[in-house]
Motif scaffolding. Structure first.
Motif, short mmCIF file in Angstrom:
data_model
loop_
_atom_site.label_atom_id
_atom_site.label_comp_id
_atom_site.label_asym_id
_atom_site.label_seq_id
_atom_site.Cartn_x
_atom_site.Cartn_y
_atom_site.Cartn_z
N ARG A 24 3.83 6.59 -2.91
CA ARG A 24 3.11 4.59 -1.93
C ARG A 24 3.87 3.88 -2.74
N TRP A 25 4.96 4.25 -3.91
CA TRP A 25 5.37 3.51 -5.06
C TRP A 25 5.71 1.79 -4.53
N ALA A 82 3.07 -1.78 -5.31
CA ALA A 82 3.86 -2.41 -6.93
C ALA A 82 3.37 -3.71 -6.21
N TYR A 83 3.41 -3.87 -5.15
CA TYR A 83 3.28 -5.13 -4.14
C TYR A 83 1.67 -5.45 -4.61
N ASN A 84 0.89 -4.17 -4.46
CA ASN A 84 -0.64 -4.66 -5.68
C ASN A 84 -0.62 -4.57 -6.31
N ALA A 85 -0.12 -5.10 -7.77
CA ALA A 85 -0.19 -4.55 -8.17
C ALA A 85 0.10 -6.39 -8.74
N GLY A 90 -8.18 -3.08 -6.77
CA GLY A 90 -8.81 -2.84 -6.54
C GLY A 90 -9.61 -2.24 -5.93
N GLY A 91 -8.93 -1.98 -4.56
CA GLY A 91 -8.47 -1.12 -3.17
C GLY A 91 -8.84 0.28 -3.48
N TYR A 92 -7.33 0.49 -4.48
CA TYR A 92 -7.52 1.65 -4.57
C TYR A 92 -9.06 1.92 -4.97
N ALA A 108 -8.79 11.33 -3.77
CA ALA A 108 -9.86 10.91 -4.57
C ALA A 108 -9.42 9.97 -5.79
N ILE A 109 -9.12 11.37 -6.34
CA ILE A 109 -9.10 10.41 -8.05
C ILE A 109 -7.56 10.08 -8.42
N ASN A 110 -6.53 10.46 -7.15
CA ASN A 110 -5.16 9.60 -7.09
C ASN A 110 -5.69 7.77 -7.05
N TYR A 111 -6.18 8.67 -6.26
CA TYR A 111 -6.04 6.21 -5.60
C TYR A 111 -7.43 5.64 -7.00
#
Length: 213
Positions: free
Chosen positions: A8-9, A13-16, A162-164, A177-180
């Motif tokens: 999901r890189w 990166a886009y969301n960052a 924040g969506g993650y 769940a933990i990864n997100y």
């Protein structure tokens, strides 16, 4: 975890970048508004305690409560997220701007008037440069605070990382769940550290060496 990030890189990166973009745009607008209000407060000193009180009260409003109040007006989406972040961003900047303008040496202002400078000229060439170190400190604080507010604003589908975190919470017990949650949290911390470095560099560039702390 690394496989999760690798797969999901591009999206991460886009969301960052979206997270940073939301914060910087909101802080920029908040800075313009807060400095303008501070100029008014500096001109009418009886407004000083009112501005400080409003700033203090504003910071006590829970971000979720503000989001709830905004929803009937701005609906779900980026507008609500931006408004929420900008509101909180303006508060520390306003407080510091009022203090910064108040600390400007009155003798320097009188000297500028004696040289025939206009009020606008005095503001731009005397008051603002001398007050900028204190204002910049408020802006720097605001940027860091806004990183967390932007994460909460994702609750109304605002852009960013924040969506993650909310996805991880909603999938509690699930495989990722933990990864997100970790990616969202650590990602925001990394973006905040980079932003603070940029703000530090901005201070080095914009604050005169003669008044730099």
């Amino acid at each position: 975890m690394w496989e999760f990030i690798r797969d999901r890189w591009d999206l991460i990166a886009y969301n960052a970048l979206q997270h940073a973009n939301l914060v910087f745009q909101a802080v920029f607008v908040a800075t313009l508004v807060a400095v303008a209000l501070a100029v008014v407060v500096n001109r009418f000193r009886f407004l000083d305690p009112i501005a400080n009180t409003l700033s203090a009260i504003g910071l006590t409003i829970p971000s979720f409560a503000l989001v709830g109040l905004l929803l009937p007006l701005t609906k779900i989406g980026a507008v609500t997220a931006f408004t929420c972040v900008a509101f909180y961003a303006a508060l520390p900047i306003l407080r510091n701007a009022v203090v910064g303008f108040g600390q400007v040496d009155k003798d320097l202002v009188e000297s500028a008037k004696g040289m025939g400078m206009t009020e606008a000229g005095i503001l731009l060439r005397v008051r603002l440069p001398l007050a900028w170190p204190v204002i910049h400190a408020g802006v720097r604080t605001s940027v860091q605070m806004s990183m967390g507010i932007a994460a909460i604003a994702a609750y109304v589908l605002g852009p960013g990382l924040g969506g993650y975190i909310f996805t991880g919470l909603s999938q509690a017990g699930g495989a990722n769940a933990i990864n997100y949650a970790v990616v969202g949290t650590v990602g925001i911390v990394i973006v905040a550290l980079i932003a603070d470095l940029l703000m530090l560099l901005l201070g080095r560039v914009t604050i005169s060496k003669g008044i730099r702390a």
